[in-house]
Design a protein around this motif. Sequence first.
Motif, PDB file in Angstrom:
ATOM      1  N   LEU A 158     105.860 -33.293  27.056  1.00 11.45           N
ATOM      2  CA  LEU A 158     107.070 -32.737  27.156  1.00 11.45           C
ATOM      3  C   LEU A 158     107.480 -32.323  28.533  1.00 11.45           C
ATOM      4  O   LEU A 158     108.587 -31.958  28.739  1.00 11.45           O
ATOM      5  CB  LEU A 158     107.527 -31.637  26.265  1.00 11.45           C
ATOM      6  N   GLN A 159     106.554 -32.707  29.540  1.00 11.60           N
ATOM      7  CA  GLN A 159     106.694 -32.517  31.001  1.00 11.60           C
ATOM      8  C   GLN A 159     107.192 -30.983  31.087  1.00 11.60           C
ATOM      9  O   GLN A 159     108.074 -30.791  32.051  1.00 11.60           O
ATOM     10  CB  GLN A 159     107.652 -33.486  31.278  1.00 11.60           C
ATOM     11  N   ILE A 160     106.568 -30.037  30.518  1.00  7.89           N
ATOM     12  CA  ILE A 160     106.957 -28.699  30.973  1.00  7.89           C
ATOM     13  C   ILE A 160     106.413 -28.485  32.240  1.00  7.89           C
ATOM     14  O   ILE A 160     105.069 -28.786  32.494  1.00  7.89           O
ATOM     15  CB  ILE A 160     106.480 -27.662  29.861  1.00  7.89           C
ATOM     16  N   PRO A 161     107.130 -28.234  33.249  1.00  6.23           N
ATOM     17  CA  PRO A 161     106.955 -28.190  34.722  1.00  6.23           C
ATOM     18  C   PRO A 161     105.558 -27.061  34.940  1.00  6.23           C
ATOM     19  O   PRO A 161     104.943 -27.451  35.962  1.00  6.23           O
ATOM     20  CB  PRO A 161     107.992 -27.798  35.494  1.00  6.23           C
ATOM     21  N   HIS A 162     105.489 -26.000  34.165  1.00  3.51           N
ATOM     22  CA  HIS A 162     104.358 -25.049  34.725  1.00  3.51           C
ATOM     23  C   HIS A 162     103.676 -24.570  33.508  1.00  3.51           C
ATOM     24  O   HIS A 162     104.323 -24.581  32.273  1.00  3.51           O
ATOM     25  CB  HIS A 162     104.907 -23.723  35.238  1.00  3.51           C
ATOM     26  N   ALA A 163     102.289 -24.316  33.594  1.00  2.00           N
ATOM     27  CA  ALA A 163     101.720 -23.832  32.443  1.00  2.00           C
ATOM     28  C   ALA A 163     100.776 -22.812  32.885  1.00  2.00           C
ATOM     29  O   ALA A 163     100.276 -22.751  33.900  1.00  2.00           O
ATOM     30  CB  ALA A 163     100.804 -24.893  31.913  1.00  2.00           C
ATOM     31  N   ILE A 164     100.610 -21.847  32.054  1.00  2.20           N
ATOM     32  CA  ILE A 164      99.758 -20.501  32.172  1.00  2.20           C
ATOM     33  C   ILE A 164      98.751 -20.330  31.259  1.00  2.20           C
ATOM     34  O   ILE A 164      99.383 -20.492  30.082  1.00  2.20           O
ATOM     35  CB  ILE A 164     100.525 -19.134  32.368  1.00  2.20           C
ATOM     36  N   VAL A 165      97.614 -20.578  31.301  1.00  2.00           N
ATOM     37  CA  VAL A 165      96.813 -20.617  30.316  1.00  2.00           C
ATOM     38  C   VAL A 165      96.175 -19.165  30.344  1.00  2.00           C
ATOM     39  O   VAL A 165      95.609 -18.432  31.493  1.00  2.00           O
ATOM     40  CB  VAL A 165      95.598 -21.326  30.432  1.00  2.00           C
ATOM     41  N   CYS A 166      96.529 -18.240  29.192  1.00  2.00           N
ATOM     42  CA  CYS A 166      95.841 -16.924  29.020  1.00  2.00           C
ATOM     43  C   CYS A 166      94.505 -16.881  28.226  1.00  2.00           C
ATOM     44  O   CYS A 166      94.715 -17.299  26.990  1.00  2.00           O
ATOM     45  CB  CYS A 166      96.934 -16.166  28.547  1.00  2.00           C
ATOM     46  N   VAL A 167      93.510 -16.464  28.980  1.00  2.00           N
ATOM     47  CA  VAL A 167      92.213 -16.308  27.892  1.00  2.00           C
ATOM     48  C   VAL A 167      92.455 -14.704  27.298  1.00  2.00           C
ATOM     49  O   VAL A 167      92.102 -13.996  28.120  1.00  2.00           O
ATOM     50  CB  VAL A 167      91.182 -16.414  29.045  1.00  2.00           C
ATOM     51  N   VAL A 188      99.023 -25.522  36.713  1.00  2.00           N
ATOM     52  CA  VAL A 188      98.286 -24.863  35.710  1.00  2.00           C
ATOM     53  C   VAL A 188      97.718 -23.735  36.303  1.00  2.00           C
ATOM     54  O   VAL A 188      97.264 -23.792  37.313  1.00  2.00           O
ATOM     55  CB  VAL A 188      97.243 -25.708  35.212  1.00  2.00           C
ATOM     56  N   GLN A 189      97.922 -22.453  35.875  1.00  2.00           N
ATOM     57  CA  GLN A 189      97.278 -21.227  36.247  1.00  2.00           C
ATOM     58  C   GLN A 189      96.630 -20.417  35.260  1.00  2.00           C
ATOM     59  O   GLN A 189      96.976 -20.581  34.066  1.00  2.00           O
ATOM     60  CB  GLN A 189      98.387 -20.371  36.940  1.00  2.00           C
ATOM     61  N   PHE A 190      95.400 -19.990  35.463  1.00  2.00           N
ATOM     62  CA  PHE A 190      94.670 -19.215  34.383  1.00  2.00           C
ATOM     63  C   PHE A 190      94.715 -17.577  34.637  1.00  2.00           C
ATOM     64  O   PHE A 190      94.639 -17.339  35.953  1.00  2.00           O
ATOM     65  CB  PHE A 190      93.211 -19.685  34.535  1.00  2.00           C
ATOM     66  N   ILE A 191      94.475 -16.708  33.578  1.00  2.00           N
ATOM     67  CA  ILE A 191      94.665 -15.441  33.780  1.00  2.00           C
ATOM     68  C   ILE A 191      93.720 -14.857  32.618  1.00  2.00           C
ATOM     69  O   ILE A 191      93.921 -15.286  31.214  1.00  2.00           O
ATOM     70  CB  ILE A 191      96.164 -14.757  33.430  1.00  2.00           C
ATOM     71  N   PRO A 192      92.780 -14.129  32.812  1.00  2.00           N
ATOM     72  CA  PRO A 192      92.157 -13.518  32.048  1.00  2.00           C
ATOM     73  C   PRO A 192      92.839 -12.241  31.286  1.00  2.00           C
ATOM     74  O   PRO A 192      93.191 -11.307  32.272  1.00  2.00           O
ATOM     75  CB  PRO A 192      90.732 -13.130  32.406  1.00  2.00           C
ATOM     76  N   ILE A 193      93.370 -11.857  30.009  1.00  2.00           N
ATOM     77  CA  ILE A 193      93.945 -10.749  29.605  1.00  2.00           C
ATOM     78  C   ILE A 193      93.520 -10.289  28.276  1.00  2.00           C
ATOM     79  O   ILE A 193      92.716 -10.778  27.858  1.00  2.00           O
ATOM     80  CB  ILE A 193      95.562 -11.316  29.239  1.00  2.00           C
ATOM     81  N   SER A 194      94.026  -9.173  28.073  1.00  2.00           N
ATOM     82  CA  SER A 194      93.962  -8.452  26.842  1.00  2.00           C
ATOM     83  C   SER A 194      95.261  -8.090  26.319  1.00  2.00           C
ATOM     84  O   SER A 194      95.769  -6.969  26.921  1.00  2.00           O
ATOM     85  CB  SER A 194      92.801  -7.458  26.673  1.00  2.00           C
TER      86      SER A 194
END
Lengths: 301, 421
Positions: B137-146, B178-184
Amino acid sequence: MSNYTINHLRELESEAIFVIREVAAQFENPALLFSGGKDSILMTHLAKKAFYPARIPFPLIHIDTGHNFPEALEFRDNLVKELGVKLIVGSVQEAIDKGRVKEETGVNASRNSLQIVSLLDTLEEHKTDAALGGARRDEEKARAKERFFSHRDEFGQWDPKNQRPELWNLFNARKHNGEHFRIFPISNWTEMDVWEYIKLENIALPSLYFSHKRECVIRDGVILAKSKYITLKENEEVVEKTVRYRTCGDMPITGAVYSDADTLEKIIEEIATTRTTERGTRADDKRGETAMEDRKKAGYF
Amino acid sequence: MEVQNTQLLRFTTAGSVDDGKSTLIGRLLYDSKSIFQDQLDAVEQSSQNKGFDYVDLSLITDGLKSEREQGITIDVAYRYFATPKRKFIIADTPGHIQYTRNMVTGASTANLAIILIDARKGILEQTHRHAFIASLLQIPHAIVCVNKMDLVDYKQEVYDNIVQEFEEFSSKLDIKDVQFIPISALVGDNVVNRSENMDWYEGSTLMYLLEHVHISSDYNHVDCRFPVQSVIRPHTLEYQDFRGYAGRIDGGVFKAGDKVKILPSGFSSTIKSIELNGEKIEEAFSPMSVTMRLNDEIDISRGDMIVRENNTPEITQDIEALVTWMSEKPLQSRTKVFVKHTTNECISMVKDIKYKIDINTLHRIEDVDKLEMNDIARISIRASKPLFVDPYNRNRFTGSIILIDEQTNETIGAGMIINKN
C-alpha cells in the motif's frame, strides 16, 4: 521554495468538501439532515463552500420532534433563508397523530427513538437516496466504525458487521432500488476540530451554545432545561443556573454544562480541559452499553 | 489567515491482540490525555462486569456488540488524539489472517504504519504479512515497535536480533523509511516517556517520532493531476457565465496562468483562477479541494482530468494491477466488474490472473485459476473506456482502483496499478 503543506483544519475541510461533492455527483436525490446543532450547521457551511457561487444543490431535512429548543428553530429558519435552500420538515407529532408511532410515557419519556420512523418515512416520501449527516467517529463507539458512505438496506437498517470496505477516497455509491446511503463527511473531525473551525471561519451558532442563565431541573446529575415537555418529579425543583450546551438535541434529554464560556475562545479553552465527552450529557445514550449501535442499526442518525 | 499550523498524521497499527496493540493505543490515548473520564468509567464498568481484575483498555477501541462479546476487533475503528504538535488519526485494524481486507483498508489512507512485534516471540508470519501490506500500500513511513521488552529483561541482544531479522526480510520489500523502537506499552517504556530501563537505546520515543516524522512530501507535488468531480454552473443572474470545475488536486502544483491540457479531449487552455468559496488560491496542491476556472470555454465533464501539457498520465483501457481480493465469492478470470478510478467508473473485464503472491514468503504462485478472499494477486483488466492512470508507487490517488460486483454492488477488490513492463 514553499513547503506544500496545509494545516489539519484545512485538510479536514478539503476531505469533507470532496465527499459532499461526490454525493452531489453520484446520487440523484441527496439531502442534508439538519438537526439545528453545531455539526449540522457546520455541514451547511461546508456544502456552501463546496458549490459556491452556485446554491447548495440539495434540500435540508429536519426531523421535528416537537421538543426543540425554540432558539434552534429560529436559527434554522434564518439559515435556510440565507442559503436559499429548500427545507423539508418531517414531523414526529404528525407520526404520533397518524398512529405510526406510540409516545413513550413516564417522567423520562423521550421522542428520541420515535424520530427513526419519521426520518425513514420522510426519506421514503422524498425518494432521498443519500442522506448527509454531521455524525463524527469520535462521538461514540459505534460511530467509530462508520464509513463515509454508509449503506442502508431497503428497510433503512445498518449492518455494521458487513460493511463495504472503504479504500483511499474511492466511494462506492452503487445500490439497488429502495436502498439508500447515509453519508458522513465530517467523520474524521473531533469536537475540538469543529470548534476551532467554527472560530476560524467565523460561523454563526444558536445562542444556547454560549453561556447564559437558564431555569433548570437537575435530574440524575443531568442539568435539564425547564420546559413544557418535562414533568417534574415530586422532590424536584426549578433552579436558575449559568450554563451552556455542548450538543443540541431534544430539550427533555439534552443536558447542559455549568459554564461561563460566552465566546468561542473561552469555549475552546473549556473543551481543552474538559474530562467528559460531549455525548456524556445525553440521556439517550445511557439506555445501555450499546444504545447507540442498537438505534443506528434500526435507522437512527 | 490560519490560527495555527498543526499537521494531521494518519497511521495504522498492525498486530494481534496478544502483541499488546490495544494496550499501546490505550497508552497513547491515556498519556496524551485523550481518554475522557466518562469513557474510562464505562470501560472500568464493563471490565468489572466481565469479571476482570484489571481495566481492559481494548474495550475502548472495540465498539460493536459482537466485538465486545468476543473480545476481538472485527472492523477498522478510527481513534483520534492530539498533542500540541500534531493531530492524529489511528486506523486500528485487526491482525487476524481473515481480516487482511481491513488492514488494507486502514493502510490505504495512512502516512505511517506501526508494526508491533512481541519481543518474546520475535518475528512471526503475521509480521511478514503486516510489513508486506505496508509495502504493497506504499505507506511512506513505518515504525517497528519491539514490545514487551519488560518481559525479556530489557535485553539489547533480543532487540538487536529482531531488528536484524526484520531488516533481512524487509530488504525484499519497498518500505522507504523504517525506524525501530524497543518499548513496553504496558509499563510505558519509550512510548511517550523515555525508558530508564534501556540505557543502550539512544533513539527517540514513539511519540517523538509520531510528532516529528516528515510528512509533507508524502503527496506527489510533481505530476499535475486534477480529476474533475463536477462542473459548477450557478444559473443565477449574478454569475450567468460562471463555469468552474470542482475537484481535489491529486498531484502536482497548479497556479493561475498555467498552461493545461484536458483529457481525454486533448484540448489546451490556461488556468484563469483557482478558488474556493470565492477566495483566490495562489498555489493548489494535494490534498486540497478547489474550484478551477479556465480561460477557454471547453466541454469538460465529470471524469475528465486536467493535467500539464508536458506531463500526462498513461491513457489506457488496459490496466495491470496488484489486487487484494475482498469478497467471499472467488474471482475467476473473464469476470465482469465495475472499476472505480478517480472520478471515473466503468464496466470492465478481469481478463487474466497472472500470479498470486504468498505474502509470507513473497513467492509467486503461477497458474492460479481463481482468487479467494484475502488473496493478493497480479491481474490484468480491460476497461470499457480509457482511464488516466499513474503507477501506484508514483501517485496513490491516480494509481488506485476499486472493483465493484456487478450484481451485489459490494466492493470486492482493491487494486494498485503497476507499470506494464
